[in-house]
Motif scaffolding. Structure first.
Motif, PDB file in Angstrom:
ATOM      1  N   ILE A 100      29.136 157.986 -42.353  1.00  0.00           N
ATOM      2  CA  ILE A 100      30.585 157.708 -43.039  1.00  0.00           C
ATOM      3  C   ILE A 100      30.608 156.389 -43.755  1.00  0.00           C
ATOM      4  CG2 ILE A 100      31.671 159.149 -41.516  1.00  0.00           C
ATOM      5  CD1 ILE A 100      32.453 156.649 -39.888  1.00  0.00           C
ATOM      6  N   GLY A 101      29.571 155.784 -44.360  1.00  0.00           N
ATOM      7  CA  GLY A 101      29.675 154.511 -44.826  1.00  0.00           C
ATOM      8  C   GLY A 101      30.094 154.749 -46.275  1.00  0.00           C
ATOM      9  N   GLY A 102      29.922 155.633 -46.973  1.00  0.00           N
ATOM     10  CA  GLY A 102      30.386 155.809 -48.510  1.00  0.00           C
ATOM     11  C   GLY A 102      31.699 155.983 -48.111  1.00  0.00           C
ATOM     12  N   LEU A 103      32.584 156.770 -47.459  1.00  0.00           N
ATOM     13  CA  LEU A 103      33.769 157.155 -47.274  1.00  0.00           C
ATOM     14  C   LEU A 103      34.733 155.641 -46.865  1.00  0.00           C
ATOM     15  CD1 LEU A 103      36.417 158.985 -46.915  1.00  0.00           C
ATOM     16  CD2 LEU A 103      35.368 159.579 -44.674  1.00  0.00           C
ATOM     17  N   LEU A 104      33.908 154.929 -45.792  1.00  0.00           N
ATOM     18  CA  LEU A 104      34.624 153.511 -45.407  1.00  0.00           C
ATOM     19  C   LEU A 104      34.580 152.859 -46.560  1.00  0.00           C
ATOM     20  CD1 LEU A 104      33.301 153.403 -41.724  1.00  0.00           C
ATOM     21  CD2 LEU A 104      35.708 154.164 -42.528  1.00  0.00           C
ATOM     22  N   LEU A 105      33.761 152.715 -47.329  1.00  0.00           N
ATOM     23  CA  LEU A 105      33.627 151.779 -48.397  1.00  0.00           C
ATOM     24  C   LEU A 105      34.572 152.155 -49.599  1.00  0.00           C
ATOM     25  CD1 LEU A 105      32.152 149.620 -50.173  1.00  0.00           C
ATOM     26  CD2 LEU A 105      30.580 151.157 -51.098  1.00  0.00           C
ATOM     27  N   GLU A 106      34.776 153.340 -49.793  1.00  0.00           N
ATOM     28  CA  GLU A 106      35.891 153.799 -50.592  1.00  0.00           C
ATOM     29  C   GLU A 106      37.261 153.482 -50.137  1.00  0.00           C
ATOM     30  OE1 GLU A 106      37.768 158.240 -52.084  1.00  0.00           O
ATOM     31  OE2 GLU A 106      35.741 158.015 -51.266  1.00  0.00           O
ATOM     32  N   LEU A 107      37.485 153.655 -48.598  1.00  0.00           N
ATOM     33  CA  LEU A 107      38.894 153.357 -47.960  1.00  0.00           C
ATOM     34  C   LEU A 107      39.139 151.938 -47.852  1.00  0.00           C
ATOM     35  CD1 LEU A 107      38.871 156.164 -45.274  1.00  0.00           C
ATOM     36  CD2 LEU A 107      40.169 156.255 -47.359  1.00  0.00           C
ATOM     37  N   PHE A 108      37.931 151.090 -47.618  1.00  0.00           N
ATOM     38  CA  PHE A 108      38.318 149.716 -47.358  1.00  0.00           C
ATOM     39  C   PHE A 108      37.950 148.634 -48.397  1.00  0.00           C
ATOM     40  CE2 PHE A 108      38.530 151.533 -42.962  1.00  0.00           C
ATOM     41  CZ  PHE A 108      39.452 150.741 -42.445  1.00  0.00           C
ATOM     42  N   GLY A 109      36.912 149.323 -49.410  1.00  0.00           N
ATOM     43  CA  GLY A 109      36.440 148.426 -50.539  1.00  0.00           C
ATOM     44  C   GLY A 109      35.515 147.668 -49.934  1.00  0.00           C
ATOM     45  N   ARG A 110      34.780 147.914 -48.887  1.00  0.00           N
ATOM     46  CA  ARG A 110      33.632 146.772 -48.459  1.00  0.00           C
ATOM     47  C   ARG A 110      32.763 147.617 -47.416  1.00  0.00           C
ATOM     48  NH1 ARG A 110      36.237 142.321 -44.767  1.00  0.00           N
ATOM     49  NH2 ARG A 110      33.931 141.896 -44.555  1.00  0.00           N
ATOM     50  N   GLU A 111      31.751 146.996 -47.117  1.00  0.00           N
ATOM     51  CA  GLU A 111      30.662 147.810 -46.104  1.00  0.00           C
ATOM     52  C   GLU A 111      31.362 147.464 -45.067  1.00  0.00           C
ATOM     53  OE1 GLU A 111      27.782 148.747 -43.846  1.00  0.00           O
ATOM     54  OE2 GLU A 111      27.563 149.057 -46.143  1.00  0.00           O
ATOM     55  N   MET A 112      31.241 148.651 -44.359  1.00  0.00           N
ATOM     56  CA  MET A 112      32.113 148.604 -42.961  1.00  0.00           C
ATOM     57  C   MET A 112      31.101 149.220 -41.904  1.00  0.00           C
ATOM     58  SD  MET A 112      35.262 147.732 -43.149  1.00  0.00           S
ATOM     59  CE  MET A 112      35.857 148.409 -41.694  1.00  0.00           C
ATOM     60  N   THR A 113      29.527 149.481 -42.139  1.00  0.00           N
ATOM     61  CA  THR A 113      29.082 150.053 -40.970  1.00  0.00           C
ATOM     62  C   THR A 113      28.655 148.986 -39.960  1.00  0.00           C
ATOM     63  OG1 THR A 113      27.230 149.976 -42.314  1.00  0.00           O
ATOM     64  CG2 THR A 113      28.177 151.949 -42.306  1.00  0.00           C
ATOM     65  N   ILE A 114      28.647 147.685 -40.426  1.00  0.00           N
ATOM     66  CA  ILE A 114      28.396 146.594 -39.389  1.00  0.00           C
ATOM     67  C   ILE A 114      29.637 146.176 -38.660  1.00  0.00           C
ATOM     68  CG2 ILE A 114      26.413 145.773 -40.712  1.00  0.00           C
ATOM     69  CD1 ILE A 114      28.244 143.768 -42.006  1.00  0.00           C
ATOM     70  N   ALA A 115      30.920 146.732 -39.124  1.00  0.00           N
ATOM     71  CA  ALA A 115      32.069 146.463 -38.319  1.00  0.00           C
ATOM     72  C   ALA A 115      32.051 146.903 -36.791  1.00  0.00           C
ATOM     73  CB  ALA A 115      33.272 147.059 -39.061  1.00  0.00           C
ATOM     74  N   VAL A 116      32.589 146.339 -36.054  1.00  0.00           N
ATOM     75  CA  VAL A 116      32.325 146.518 -34.425  1.00  0.00           C
ATOM     76  C   VAL A 116      33.763 147.030 -33.923  1.00  0.00           C
ATOM     77  CG1 VAL A 116      31.992 145.513 -32.224  1.00  0.00           C
ATOM     78  CG2 VAL A 116      30.917 144.589 -34.110  1.00  0.00           C
ATOM     79  N   THR A 117      33.617 148.347 -33.279  1.00  0.00           N
ATOM     80  CA  THR A 117      34.789 149.119 -32.873  1.00  0.00           C
ATOM     81  C   THR A 117      34.505 148.905 -31.219  1.00  0.00           C
ATOM     82  OG1 THR A 117      33.327 151.269 -32.508  1.00  0.00           O
ATOM     83  CG2 THR A 117      34.820 150.934 -34.565  1.00  0.00           C
TER      84      THR A 117
END
Length: 95
Positions: free
Chosen positions: A13-30
């Motif tokens: 979902i890295g590409g989708l999150l980049l589209e939504l947030f405008g930045r790399e999000m796969t390193i974000a912590v949930t």
């Protein structure tokens, strides 16, 4: 896992999150709302052969996120995420 479902990791979902947030999000912590497990988005379980995309906690299996795309819209549900930690971009100061 049900028949016909394909499990991927959070990089799917890295590409989708980049589209939504405008930045790399796969390193974000949930943090999982159900069990409290913490981890990077890249380590979550992603199922793409569902109605939409479903993201689950790898510890307890709870649904953390859902994405449904249709036409010019994307519906997003982060209901299973207690918190999302994102590093500040370099040079940005605390307010």
């Amino acid at each position: 896992m049900r028949a016909g479902e394909t499990r991927l990791d959070g990089n799917a979902i890295g590409g989708l999150l980049l589209e939504l947030f405008g930045r790399e999000m796969t390193i974000a912590v949930t943090t999982c709302r159900a069990c409290g497990a913490r981890g990077e988005i890249a380590r979550l379980e992603v199922y793409v052969r569902c109605p939409g995309t479903v993201v689950r906690c790898p510890v307890c299996g709870a649904v953390l996120m859902r994405f449904v795309e249709g036409g010019e819209r994307i519906w997003v549900d982060f209901g299973g995420v207690r918190s999302l930690e994102i590093d500040r971009p370099p040079g940005r100061r605390e307010r």
